[in-house]
Design a protein around this motif. Structure first.
Motif, PDB file in Angstrom:
ATOM      1  N   LYS A 136      13.503  41.829 -17.343  1.00 23.43           N
ATOM      2  CA  LYS A 136      14.735  41.547 -16.608  1.00 23.43           C
ATOM      3  C   LYS A 136      15.969  42.084 -17.335  1.00 23.43           C
ATOM      4  O   LYS A 136      16.881  42.633 -16.701  1.00 23.43           O
ATOM      5  CB  LYS A 136      14.861  40.035 -16.389  1.00 23.43           C
ATOM      6  CG  LYS A 136      13.795  39.461 -15.463  1.00 23.43           C
ATOM      7  CD  LYS A 136      13.929  37.956 -15.333  1.00 23.43           C
ATOM      8  CE  LYS A 136      12.857  37.382 -14.417  1.00 23.43           C
ATOM      9  NZ  LYS A 136      12.946  35.906 -14.302  1.00 23.43           N
ATOM     10  N   PHE A 192      18.440  34.407 -18.259  1.00 28.82           N
ATOM     11  CA  PHE A 192      17.436  34.182 -17.222  1.00 28.82           C
ATOM     12  C   PHE A 192      16.633  32.893 -17.480  1.00 28.82           C
ATOM     13  O   PHE A 192      15.414  32.866 -17.335  1.00 28.82           O
ATOM     14  CB  PHE A 192      16.494  35.375 -17.121  1.00 28.82           C
ATOM     15  CG  PHE A 192      17.186  36.671 -16.828  1.00 28.82           C
ATOM     16  CD1 PHE A 192      17.670  36.937 -15.552  1.00 28.82           C
ATOM     17  CD2 PHE A 192      17.377  37.609 -17.830  1.00 28.82           C
ATOM     18  CE1 PHE A 192      18.325  38.135 -15.285  1.00 28.82           C
ATOM     19  CE2 PHE A 192      18.029  38.807 -17.566  1.00 28.82           C
ATOM     20  CZ  PHE A 192      18.512  39.071 -16.288  1.00 28.82           C
ATOM     21  N   THR A 203      18.310  44.978 -15.655  1.00 32.12           N
ATOM     22  CA  THR A 203      19.690  44.588 -15.368  1.00 32.12           C
ATOM     23  C   THR A 203      20.685  45.418 -16.159  1.00 32.12           C
ATOM     24  O   THR A 203      21.660  45.952 -15.613  1.00 32.12           O
ATOM     25  CB  THR A 203      19.903  43.093 -15.667  1.00 32.12           C
ATOM     26  OG1 THR A 203      18.979  42.317 -14.914  1.00 32.12           O
ATOM     27  CG2 THR A 203      21.320  42.672 -15.331  1.00 32.12           C
TER      28      THR A 203
END
Length: 480
Positions: free
Chosen positions: A263, A373, A267
Motif C-alpha cells: 500500500k 493503513f 500510494t
C-alpha cells in the motif's frame, strides 16, 4: 557415511577433509550475506568490463578504453543508463548483446541475485538464503528473521518470489516488445531491426535503464503516444518492485489483504507521479526549448512522461540541458527518491521517503508512534530510513564536490548528473559524456554505491543490531 564423513566447519574452522565448494559458499552466504551480494556484483562488473574492452565488442573492432568499458559495465549491471560513448554506434552486435544480457541480470536486484546464485551453487534454499532474498523487501529480516507485520513477501514465499522475478521479467518485456513492434515498423525500420529495437527498448524500460539502440533515440517517437505509453507502463511495473508485483498477482482482487509495504509503495508512487507531472507542467509550460510550442494536452502528456522517467526510467523526449533550473531541481528530487524496494529502479526508495514523511506528520500531531493503513511502523524502521537517506546524501555530496573540482562545470548540471548516477536513473545534461577519465571513475563508483550500497548498507545496519539488557541515563539535546 562412516569412514568418509567430515565435520562441518564451526566458526569458520575446517577439521578433517576440506569441505565442498557448495558448503563453503553456504558458510559465506550464511555469515556474510551483504559481502556475498557485493562480491557477486563486483564479479559481474569485472567480467563485463573485460568483455567490453575486447575488439569484438566494438563496431570498429578496436579496443575500448578501460574507463569507457568500466563505466559501461557498471551502468549496465547497475541498470543506470548513463554512458560515455554512443551506445547506438560504438558497440557491435556482440557488445549490444552484452548490454541486453547485463541489464536483465542486474535488474533482478542485488540480494535477490545473490540468493539465486547461492541456490544454483548449493542446490537448496536454506533459511539464511531465504532471509537474504526477503531482505530485498525488508532489510531488517537479515537480523530478525520473520517479522510480525504483514510483509509483501513471507519467508515461505521466497521460492515463489525468485520464480516470479524471472517470469515477470520475461512476460512484461515480451508484451512490451510486441506492443511497440508496430511503432518500429511504422518508423521505417526493416522487420529484423524493428524486432531487435523493440526487444531492446522493452528490456531498457522494464529494467529502468534507458539506453537507446537506434542513433536517433526517442526522437522519431516523440509524438508516438502508443509507444511512449507502453514504455511508461514497463517503467512503472519495473519500478514497483518484484515483491509488489508478486503480491498483486496473488491478491489483486482483494486490496484489503495487501500489506503495508504494498500500500505504501502504490500510494507514494502515485502521489509522486502526479506531483511531478503538475510541477513539470507548470514550470516548463512557457519554455520554448521544451514544451513551449505544444498545446495543453500534449504538454500534459509529456509532463507525465517526464515525471515517470525521472523516477528512474531514463528515457526523455527533451534535452535535459534545456530544462529550467527549477525543473532540474524537481527532477533531481524525484530521481533521488527513486522507485520501489527490490525493484529495477534506484534511489532511496519510495517506502523510505514515505516513512520519513509519516514520521514528520506523526511528530507534528504529537502522535506516540508512526502509523499507516491501520498499522504501527516500529521505530527501528525509521532509524533505518534515516540512515539510508544520510548514506545517499553523503554519496551525492562527496561525488558532486569531486566532479565540481575536476570539471569546474555549473553546479546544477553536476548535481543533476551525480544524482542520476546515484539513483541509477540515466538522465543526463550532457556532462557525463564529456567527463575526463578521472571523473568517469568517480561516476562509476557513484553508480555502484547507489545500486548496491543502499540495500546492503541497510542490511548491514539491521544485522549489526544487538540486544542490550540495560538502558543508560536519558538526556535530551536541543534539536531544531
Amino acid at each position: 557415511m562412516r569412514g568418509q564423513a567430515f565435520d562441518r566447519p564451526r566458526f569458520g574452522r575446517f577439521r578433517g577433509r576440506p569441505v565442498k565448494l557448495r558448503d563453503a559458499i553456504d558458510q559465506v552466504v550464511g555469515r556474510y550475506p551483504s559481502r556475498f551480494a557485493i562480491t557477486v556484483f563486483l564479479g559481474l562488473i569485472v567480467l563485463f568490463t573485460v568483455l567490453f574492452t575486447l575488439p569484438i565488442s566494438s563496431r570498429t573492432r578496436e579496443f575500448t578504453p578501460l574507463h569507457d568499458a568500466l563505466f559501461t559495465a557498471v551502468s549496465t549491471i547497475c541498470v543506470t543508463g548513463l554512458t560515455t560513448v554512443d551506445m547506438s554506434t560504438h558497440w557491435s552486435a556482440f557488445g549490444n548483446g552484452l548490454v541486453f544480457i547485463g541489464v536483465n541480470i542486474g535488474g533482478v536486484g542485488v540480494l535477490t541475485l545473490a540468493s539465486v546464485l547461492g541456490l544454483a551453487i548449493s542446490r537448496r534454499l536454506g533459511l539464511r538464503a531465504k532471509l537474504i532474498a526477503a531482505s530485498d523487501t525488508n532489510p531488517s529480516r537479515i537480523h530478525t528473521g520473520p517479522v510480525s507485520e504483514r510483509q509483501a513477501i513471507k519467508l515461505g514465499d521466497v521460492g515463489g518470489l525468485l520464480a516470479a522475478v524471472a517470469i515477470s521479467a520475461i512476460v512484461i518485456e515480451g508484451i512490451t516488445m510486441l506492443a511497440i513492434l508496430p511503432s518500429m515498423l511504422a518508423a521505417g525500420y526493416d522487420f529484423w531491426h524493428a524486432l531487435w529495437y523493440s526487444a531492446y527498448y522493452a528490456a531498457m524500460a522494464f529494467t529502468n535503464t534507458g539506453f537507446s539502440p537506434n542513433p536517433e533515440g526517442l526522437a522519431p517517437f516523440e509524438t508516438d503516444y502508443w509507444m511512449l505509453t507502453w514504455l511508461m507502463i514497463a517503467v512503472f511495473l519495473g519500478g514497483l518492485g518484484f515483491p509488489v508485483i508478486f503480491a498483486l498477482a496473488r491478491g489483486w482482487r482483494n486490496p484489503r489483504r495487501w500489506g503495508v509495504h504494498v500500500k505504501l509503495t502504490l500510494t507514494t508512487t502515485a502521489v509522486l507521479l502526479v506531483f511531478g507531472m503538475i510541477m513539470f507542467l507548470l514550470l516548463e509550460y512557457s519554455n520554448p526549448k521544451t514544451y513551449g510550442s505544444m498545446g495543453f494536452g500534449e504538454t500534459t502528456y509529456q509532463a507525465l512522461f517526464m515525471s515517470m522517467m525521472t523516477r528512474s526510467g531514463g528515457f526523455s523526449t527533451v534535452n535535459m540541458h534545456d530544462l529550467y533550473g527549477s525543473s532540474m531541481l524537481v527532477s533531481s528530487m524525484l530521481m533521488f527518491i527513486g522507485g520501489g524496494s527490490a525493484s529495477t529502479a534506484g534511489g532511496i526508495k519510495v517506502t523510505t521517503f514515505a516513512v520519513l514523511v509519516l514520521a514528520a506528520f506523526a511528530e507534528a500531531r504529537g502522535a506516540p508512534a508512526i502509523e499507516a493503513f491501520g498499522r504501527r511502523i516500529p521505530a527501528d524502521i525509521l532509524r533505518l530510513a534515516v540512515a539510508v537517506v544520510l548514506w545517499g546524501a553523503t554519496i551525492v555530496a562527496g561525488a558532486s564536490i569531486w566532479i565540481l573540482q575536476l570539471t569546474k562545470m555549473p553546479f546544477e548540471q553536476v548535481l543533476f548528473d551525480v544524482i542520476s548516477a546515484f539513483a541509477t536513473c540515466g538522465l543526463s545534461t550532457g556532462l557525463t559524456a564529456s567527463l575526463p577519465p578521472e571523473g568517469v571513475y568517480v561516476m562509476a563508483v557513484t553508480m555502484f554505491l547507489g545500486r548496491v550500497g543502499t540495500v546492503t548498507f541497510a542490511a548491514a545496519l539491521a544485522s549489526s543490531q544487538r540486544r542490550q539488557l540495560y538502558k543508560k541515563p536519558e538526556e535530551r539535546p536541543i534539536v531544531g
